[in-house]
Design a protein around this motif. Sequence first.
Motif, PDB file in Angstrom:
ATOM      1  N   ILE A 161       0.866  -1.183   0.000  1.00  0.00           N
ATOM      2  CA  ILE A 161       0.000   0.000   0.000  1.00  0.00           C
ATOM      3  C   ILE A 161       0.900   1.229   0.000  1.00  0.00           C
ATOM      4  O   ILE A 161       1.651   1.457   0.947  1.00  0.00           O
ATOM      5  CB  ILE A 161      -0.907   0.022   1.244  1.00  0.00           C
ATOM      6  N   ARG A 162       0.812   1.998  -1.065  1.00  0.00           N
ATOM      7  CA  ARG A 162       1.675   3.172  -1.181  1.00  0.00           C
ATOM      8  C   ARG A 162       0.805   4.412  -1.340  1.00  0.00           C
ATOM      9  O   ARG A 162      -0.127   4.428  -2.130  1.00  0.00           O
ATOM     10  CB  ARG A 162       2.643   3.018  -2.341  1.00  0.00           C
ATOM     11  N   THR A 163       1.139   5.427  -0.568  1.00  0.00           N
ATOM     12  CA  THR A 163       0.393   6.679  -0.587  1.00  0.00           C
ATOM     13  C   THR A 163       1.261   7.753  -1.231  1.00  0.00           C
ATOM     14  O   THR A 163       2.421   7.920  -0.871  1.00  0.00           O
ATOM     15  CB  THR A 163       0.017   7.095   0.846  1.00  0.00           C
ATOM     16  N   VAL A 171     -11.801  -7.718  -1.673  1.00  0.00           N
ATOM     17  CA  VAL A 171     -12.721  -7.199  -0.659  1.00  0.00           C
ATOM     18  C   VAL A 171     -12.143  -7.431   0.737  1.00  0.00           C
ATOM     19  O   VAL A 171     -12.151  -6.539   1.586  1.00  0.00           O
ATOM     20  CB  VAL A 171     -14.117  -7.850  -0.794  1.00  0.00           C
ATOM     21  N   TYR A 172     -11.620  -8.612   0.973  1.00  0.00           N
ATOM     22  CA  TYR A 172     -11.025  -8.927   2.271  1.00  0.00           C
ATOM     23  C   TYR A 172      -9.848  -7.997   2.567  1.00  0.00           C
ATOM     24  O   TYR A 172      -9.706  -7.484   3.673  1.00  0.00           O
ATOM     25  CB  TYR A 172     -10.573 -10.388   2.295  1.00  0.00           C
ATOM     26  N   ASN A 173      -8.996  -7.766   1.583  1.00  0.00           N
ATOM     27  CA  ASN A 173      -7.805  -6.937   1.770  1.00  0.00           C
ATOM     28  C   ASN A 173      -8.133  -5.462   1.960  1.00  0.00           C
ATOM     29  O   ASN A 173      -7.318  -4.707   2.498  1.00  0.00           O
ATOM     30  CB  ASN A 173      -6.857  -7.098   0.585  1.00  0.00           C
ATOM     31  N   LEU A 174      -9.299  -5.048   1.544  1.00  0.00           N
ATOM     32  CA  LEU A 174      -9.676  -3.642   1.667  1.00  0.00           C
ATOM     33  C   LEU A 174      -9.679  -3.174   3.122  1.00  0.00           C
ATOM     34  O   LEU A 174      -9.342  -2.023   3.407  1.00  0.00           O
ATOM     35  CB  LEU A 174     -11.040  -3.406   1.019  1.00  0.00           C
ATOM     36  N   GLY A 175     -10.011  -4.053   4.050  1.00  0.00           N
ATOM     37  CA  GLY A 175      -9.965  -3.688   5.470  1.00  0.00           C
ATOM     38  C   GLY A 175      -8.559  -3.297   5.901  1.00  0.00           C
ATOM     39  O   GLY A 175      -8.368  -2.327   6.643  1.00  0.00           O
ATOM     40  N   GLN A 180      -7.217   0.346   7.228  1.00  0.00           N
ATOM     41  CA  GLN A 180      -6.486   0.532   8.490  1.00  0.00           C
ATOM     42  C   GLN A 180      -5.205   1.327   8.270  1.00  0.00           C
ATOM     43  O   GLN A 180      -4.876   2.225   9.053  1.00  0.00           O
ATOM     44  CB  GLN A 180      -6.149  -0.819   9.114  1.00  0.00           C
ATOM     45  N   CYS A 181      -4.479   1.002   7.217  1.00  0.00           N
ATOM     46  CA  CYS A 181      -3.224   1.711   6.949  1.00  0.00           C
ATOM     47  C   CYS A 181      -3.485   3.159   6.539  1.00  0.00           C
ATOM     48  O   CYS A 181      -2.754   4.068   6.949  1.00  0.00           O
ATOM     49  CB  CYS A 181      -2.420   0.979   5.882  1.00  0.00           C
ATOM     50  N   LEU A 182      -4.524   3.384   5.763  1.00  0.00           N
ATOM     51  CA  LEU A 182      -4.873   4.746   5.382  1.00  0.00           C
ATOM     52  C   LEU A 182      -5.318   5.547   6.604  1.00  0.00           C
ATOM     53  O   LEU A 182      -4.945   6.714   6.763  1.00  0.00           O
ATOM     54  CB  LEU A 182      -5.961   4.735   4.313  1.00  0.00           C
ATOM     55  N   ALA A 183      -6.080   4.926   7.483  1.00  0.00           N
ATOM     56  CA  ALA A 183      -6.512   5.605   8.711  1.00  0.00           C
ATOM     57  C   ALA A 183      -5.307   6.016   9.549  1.00  0.00           C
ATOM     58  O   ALA A 183      -5.295   7.102  10.137  1.00  0.00           O
ATOM     59  CB  ALA A 183      -7.438   4.699   9.515  1.00  0.00           C
ATOM     60  N   GLN A 184      -4.287   5.176   9.591  1.00  0.00           N
ATOM     61  CA  GLN A 184      -3.075   5.509  10.335  1.00  0.00           C
ATOM     62  C   GLN A 184      -2.432   6.782   9.770  1.00  0.00           C
ATOM     63  O   GLN A 184      -2.001   7.657  10.527  1.00  0.00           O
ATOM     64  CB  GLN A 184      -2.097   4.340  10.268  1.00  0.00           C
ATOM     65  N   LEU A 185      -2.399   6.910   8.459  1.00  0.00           N
ATOM     66  CA  LEU A 185      -1.842   8.112   7.840  1.00  0.00           C
ATOM     67  C   LEU A 185      -2.706   9.337   8.151  1.00  0.00           C
ATOM     68  O   LEU A 185      -2.187  10.402   8.493  1.00  0.00           O
ATOM     69  CB  LEU A 185      -1.703   7.931   6.331  1.00  0.00           C
ATOM     70  N   VAL A 186      -4.013   9.194   8.066  1.00  0.00           N
ATOM     71  CA  VAL A 186      -4.915  10.316   8.345  1.00  0.00           C
ATOM     72  C   VAL A 186      -4.767  10.779   9.796  1.00  0.00           C
ATOM     73  O   VAL A 186      -4.700  11.983  10.071  1.00  0.00           O
ATOM     74  CB  VAL A 186      -6.378   9.945   8.019  1.00  0.00           C
TER      75      VAL A 186
END
Length: 117
Positions: free
Chosen positions: A13-15, A94-98, A102-108
């Motif tokens: 996952i890269r932002t 779909v399973y991996n989207l969770g 979580q990783c995106l929430a950590q960045l936010v």
Amino acid sequence: LVVNGHCPDTDNIRTYIYTRSNSEDPQFVTLDNITTSLYKPDRPNKLIIHGYNADMYQDSLQQIKTEYLKLVDANVWTVNWPSLCKGPCYPFAVYNLGHVGQCLAQLVVGLRRLVGT
């Protein structure tokens, strides 16, 4: 399939951030380099996330990014997670989207702490 995934997960996952100064050259951003990145806390934030069997370089998503930057001097964030949403197995994506969420929430949360909100 991600089982017991940990964030940040920069392998999968890269932002990236785009601004008017780098509208065609995305900058990879993590919590470790955000203070030296092109991120500007006083600008609005826009977030673009691709879907199943895609990546952030899809023409339509790049057009959305370009139009945002034409209209608003913003931080446009893109989240790229192609290895976790490959076809043909939609249920795995779909399973991996969770995990992606979580990783995106950590960045936010990190961004919010950085600007004190």
